[in-house]
Design a protein around this motif. Structure first.
Motif, PDB file in Angstrom:
ATOM      1  N   LEU A 183       3.008  24.084  35.566  1.00  0.00           N
ATOM      2  CA  LEU A 183       4.281  24.793  35.633  1.00  0.00           C
ATOM      3  C   LEU A 183       4.536  25.321  37.040  1.00  0.00           C
ATOM      4  O   LEU A 183       3.631  25.812  37.718  1.00  0.00           O
ATOM      5  N   ARG A 184       5.812  25.219  37.456  1.00  0.00           N
ATOM      6  CA  ARG A 184       6.223  25.664  38.785  1.00  0.00           C
ATOM      7  C   ARG A 184       7.325  26.701  38.654  1.00  0.00           C
ATOM      8  O   ARG A 184       8.059  26.723  37.660  1.00  0.00           O
ATOM      9  N   PRO A 185       7.474  27.562  39.658  1.00  0.00           N
ATOM     10  CA  PRO A 185       8.601  28.499  39.630  1.00  0.00           C
ATOM     11  C   PRO A 185       9.914  27.738  39.529  1.00  0.00           C
ATOM     12  O   PRO A 185      10.112  26.720  40.201  1.00  0.00           O
ATOM     13  N   GLY A 186      10.788  28.190  38.674  1.00  0.00           N
ATOM     14  CA  GLY A 186      12.073  27.546  38.509  1.00  0.00           C
ATOM     15  C   GLY A 186      12.106  26.476  37.434  1.00  0.00           C
ATOM     16  O   GLY A 186      13.191  25.966  37.117  1.00  0.00           O
ATOM     17  N   ASP A 187      10.960  26.110  36.887  1.00  0.00           N
ATOM     18  CA  ASP A 187      10.967  25.141  35.787  1.00  0.00           C
ATOM     19  C   ASP A 187      11.687  25.717  34.572  1.00  0.00           C
ATOM     20  O   ASP A 187      11.670  26.933  34.345  1.00  0.00           O
ATOM     21  N   PRO A 188      12.301  24.871  33.747  1.00  0.00           N
ATOM     22  CA  PRO A 188      12.838  25.349  32.465  1.00  0.00           C
ATOM     23  C   PRO A 188      11.719  25.914  31.591  1.00  0.00           C
ATOM     24  O   PRO A 188      10.529  25.836  31.935  1.00  0.00           O
TER      25      PRO A 188
ATOM     26  N   PRO B  43       8.738  26.424  29.249  1.00  0.00           N
ATOM     27  CA  PRO B  43       7.673  25.465  28.966  1.00  0.00           C
ATOM     28  C   PRO B  43       7.792  24.799  27.597  1.00  0.00           C
ATOM     29  O   PRO B  43       7.451  23.620  27.456  1.00  0.00           O
ATOM     30  N   ALA B  44       8.275  25.534  26.592  1.00  0.00           N
ATOM     31  CA  ALA B  44       8.370  24.966  25.246  1.00  0.00           C
ATOM     32  C   ALA B  44       9.285  23.749  25.206  1.00  0.00           C
ATOM     33  O   ALA B  44       9.137  22.877  24.331  1.00  0.00           O
ATOM     34  N   THR B  45      10.220  23.661  26.145  1.00  0.00           N
ATOM     35  CA  THR B  45      11.153  22.532  26.125  1.00  0.00           C
ATOM     36  C   THR B  45      10.509  21.234  26.596  1.00  0.00           C
ATOM     37  O   THR B  45      11.129  20.169  26.500  1.00  0.00           O
ATOM     38  N   LEU B  46       9.259  21.301  27.060  1.00  0.00           N
ATOM     39  CA  LEU B  46       8.536  20.064  27.348  1.00  0.00           C
ATOM     40  C   LEU B  46       8.336  19.238  26.082  1.00  0.00           C
ATOM     41  O   LEU B  46       8.121  18.024  26.157  1.00  0.00           O
ATOM     42  N   ALA B  47       8.408  19.883  24.917  1.00  0.00           N
ATOM     43  CA  ALA B  47       8.355  19.137  23.659  1.00  0.00           C
ATOM     44  C   ALA B  47       9.507  18.145  23.574  1.00  0.00           C
ATOM     45  O   ALA B  47       9.349  17.016  23.092  1.00  0.00           O
ATOM     46  N   LEU B  48      10.680  18.549  24.044  1.00  0.00           N
ATOM     47  CA  LEU B  48      11.841  17.660  24.034  1.00  0.00           C
ATOM     48  C   LEU B  48      11.674  16.533  25.047  1.00  0.00           C
ATOM     49  O   LEU B  48      12.058  15.389  24.785  1.00  0.00           O
ATOM     50  N   VAL B  49      11.103  16.858  26.210  1.00  0.00           N
ATOM     51  CA  VAL B  49      10.859  15.841  27.234  1.00  0.00           C
ATOM     52  C   VAL B  49       9.928  14.759  26.696  1.00  0.00           C
ATOM     53  O   VAL B  49      10.187  13.559  26.828  1.00  0.00           O
ATOM     54  N   ALA B  50       8.832  15.195  26.085  1.00  0.00           N
ATOM     55  CA  ALA B  50       7.869  14.233  25.547  1.00  0.00           C
ATOM     56  C   ALA B  50       8.497  13.386  24.448  1.00  0.00           C
ATOM     57  O   ALA B  50       8.257  12.174  24.356  1.00  0.00           O
ATOM     58  N   ALA B  51       9.322  14.007  23.617  1.00  0.00           N
ATOM     59  CA  ALA B  51       9.933  13.294  22.498  1.00  0.00           C
ATOM     60  C   ALA B  51      10.873  12.190  22.980  1.00  0.00           C
ATOM     61  O   ALA B  51      10.843  11.068  22.462  1.00  0.00           O
ATOM     62  N   ILE B  52      11.713  12.488  23.960  1.00  0.00           N
ATOM     63  CA  ILE B  52      12.673  11.471  24.392  1.00  0.00           C
ATOM     64  C   ILE B  52      11.989  10.353  25.171  1.00  0.00           C
ATOM     65  O   ILE B  52      12.408   9.188  25.100  1.00  0.00           O
ATOM     66  N   ALA B  53      10.922  10.692  25.897  1.00  0.00           N
ATOM     67  CA  ALA B  53      10.172   9.634  26.586  1.00  0.00           C
ATOM     68  C   ALA B  53       9.511   8.709  25.575  1.00  0.00           C
ATOM     69  O   ALA B  53       9.549   7.478  25.707  1.00  0.00           O
ATOM     70  N   LEU B  54       8.908   9.290  24.550  1.00  0.00           N
ATOM     71  CA  LEU B  54       8.227   8.489  23.542  1.00  0.00           C
ATOM     72  C   LEU B  54       9.211   7.649  22.736  1.00  0.00           C
ATOM     73  O   LEU B  54       8.948   6.479  22.442  1.00  0.00           O
ATOM     74  N   GLU B  55      10.358   8.221  22.396  1.00  0.00           N
ATOM     75  CA  GLU B  55      11.370   7.456  21.662  1.00  0.00           C
ATOM     76  C   GLU B  55      11.850   6.270  22.486  1.00  0.00           C
ATOM     77  O   GLU B  55      12.042   5.163  21.952  1.00  0.00           O
ATOM     78  N   GLU B  56      12.043   6.477  23.768  1.00  0.00           N
ATOM     79  CA  GLU B  56      12.506   5.396  24.639  1.00  0.00           C
ATOM     80  C   GLU B  56      11.527   4.228  24.608  1.00  0.00           C
ATOM     81  O   GLU B  56      11.929   3.053  24.504  1.00  0.00           O
ATOM     82  N   VAL B  57      10.247   4.527  24.676  1.00  0.00           N
ATOM     83  CA  VAL B  57       9.236   3.473  24.724  1.00  0.00           C
ATOM     84  C   VAL B  57       9.100   2.789  23.371  1.00  0.00           C
ATOM     85  O   VAL B  57       9.048   1.554  23.282  1.00  0.00           O
TER      86      VAL B  57
ATOM     87  N   GLY C 131      10.782  14.564  35.841  1.00  0.00           N
ATOM     88  CA  GLY C 131      11.506  14.803  37.083  1.00  0.00           C
ATOM     89  C   GLY C 131      12.934  15.258  36.830  1.00  0.00           C
ATOM     90  O   GLY C 131      13.434  16.163  37.518  1.00  0.00           O
ATOM     91  N   ILE C 132      13.597  14.668  35.845  1.00  0.00           N
ATOM     92  CA  ILE C 132      14.958  15.099  35.498  1.00  0.00           C
ATOM     93  C   ILE C 132      14.941  16.535  34.988  1.00  0.00           C
ATOM     94  O   ILE C 132      15.809  17.343  35.356  1.00  0.00           O
ATOM     95  N   TRP C 133      13.977  16.867  34.152  1.00  0.00           N
ATOM     96  CA  TRP C 133      13.819  18.231  33.611  1.00  0.00           C
ATOM     97  C   TRP C 133      13.688  19.246  34.741  1.00  0.00           C
ATOM     98  O   TRP C 133      14.288  20.313  34.703  1.00  0.00           O
ATOM     99  N   ARG C 134      12.926  18.883  35.779  1.00  0.00           N
ATOM    100  CA  ARG C 134      12.692  19.806  36.892  1.00  0.00           C
ATOM    101  C   ARG C 134      13.907  19.925  37.810  1.00  0.00           C
ATOM    102  O   ARG C 134      14.244  21.016  38.268  1.00  0.00           O
ATOM    103  N   VAL C 135      14.550  18.814  38.073  1.00  0.00           N
ATOM    104  CA  VAL C 135      15.619  18.808  39.071  1.00  0.00           C
ATOM    105  C   VAL C 135      16.968  19.194  38.465  1.00  0.00           C
ATOM    106  O   VAL C 135      17.729  19.972  39.044  1.00  0.00           O
ATOM    107  N   GLU C 136      17.264  18.669  37.282  1.00  0.00           N
ATOM    108  CA  GLU C 136      18.584  18.872  36.678  1.00  0.00           C
ATOM    109  C   GLU C 136      18.587  19.911  35.568  1.00  0.00           C
ATOM    110  O   GLU C 136      19.664  20.292  35.092  1.00  0.00           O
ATOM    111  N   GLY C 137      17.409  20.353  35.148  1.00  0.00           N
ATOM    112  CA  GLY C 137      17.345  21.364  34.097  1.00  0.00           C
ATOM    113  C   GLY C 137      17.324  20.748  32.709  1.00  0.00           C
ATOM    114  O   GLY C 137      17.177  19.541  32.518  1.00  0.00           O
ATOM    115  N   LEU C 138      17.518  21.593  31.711  1.00  0.00           N
ATOM    116  CA  LEU C 138      17.377  21.169  30.331  1.00  0.00           C
ATOM    117  C   LEU C 138      18.571  20.367  29.813  1.00  0.00           C
ATOM    118  O   LEU C 138      18.423  19.570  28.879  1.00  0.00           O
TER     119      LEU C 138
END
Length: 218
Positions: free
Chosen positions: A44-49, A51-65, A150-157
């Motif tokens: 985790l870095r300062p300014g990150d959304p 942390p719990a929303t990483l669940a959504l990041v993992a879900a959409i990456a896995l669905e894509e694959v 990277g999108i989560w970090r740069v563009e937000g949730l």
């Protein structure tokens, strides 16, 4: 645990099989050979959304694959916060754990086989015409997760939330939320709030925001 040793992002650990695999709330996770069992971490870095929303990041990456291997996206749906359902049956599970400044993300995917003794339907990619090698699947997943992180970090949730909603079961789907205190609430899926929490529309027309629960399709 490697999270405490200073290991950086981008490392993925894969097991051929597990003897102590677990899911949400300590449930056993059946772990025969041929399926995918992996873990990675996010520092985790300062300014990150949140942390719990990483669940959504993992879900959409896995669905894509998973959808790419199947050659179609329609039957694969995300159930809050991060389970993948294939024609209504559970295909995968994702578990997040906080370890200091890191979030450890564990992912299990039924590639070759699936358990038949669960309290809900389950399935595998092989049962639906696709049987990817676990190592190949992981290579594709790691790339997809890195891109969405990277999108989560740069563009937000916001773009993560939009993608999640596009791949989730439809609005109006009937759900039961089993809450941590043991109570249960029935309602209709009404989307996500701005922080990724589940919104249920109750029978009286009111809405309830759910931050932690086991969710079941009715």
């Amino acid at each position: 645990m490697l999270a405490g040793t200073g290991v950086g992002e981008g490392l993925w650990l894969r097991a051929e099989r597990q003897t102590g695999g677990r899911g949400r709330q300590g449930r056993a996770w059946s772990s025969p050979e041929g399926n995918l069992y992996v873990s990675t971490l996010v520092r985790l870095r300062p300014g990150d959304p949140q942390p719990a929303t990483l669940a959504l990041v993992a879900a959409i990456a896995l669905e894509e694959v998973a959808s790419a291997y199947l050659g179609r996206s329609g039957p694969v749906r995300i159930k809050w916060p991060n389970d993948l359902l294939l024609d209504g049956a559970k295909l995968s599970g994702i578990l997040l754990e906080r370890a200091g400044d890191a979030v450890v993300i564990g992912i299990g995917v039924n590639l070759a086989q699936y358990p038949a003794d669960l309290d809900r339907p389950a399935t595998s990619l092989a049962a639906n015409g696709a049987a990817p090698d676990p190592a190949d699947f992981l290579e594709t997943l790691a790339a997809a997760f890195g891109r969405w992180l990277g999108i989560w970090r740069v563009e937000g949730l916001a773009p993560i939330r939009a993608r999640w909603l596009d791949r989730a079961h439809p609005a109006g789907t009937a759900l039961t939320a089993r809450l941590p205190d043991g109570s249960a609430t029935d309602g209709l899926f009404a989307g996500l709030d701005g922080e990724g929490a589940l919104i249920l529309r109750l029978a009286d027309g009111a809405t309830r925001v759910i931050h932690a629960a086991d969710i079941f399709l009715i």
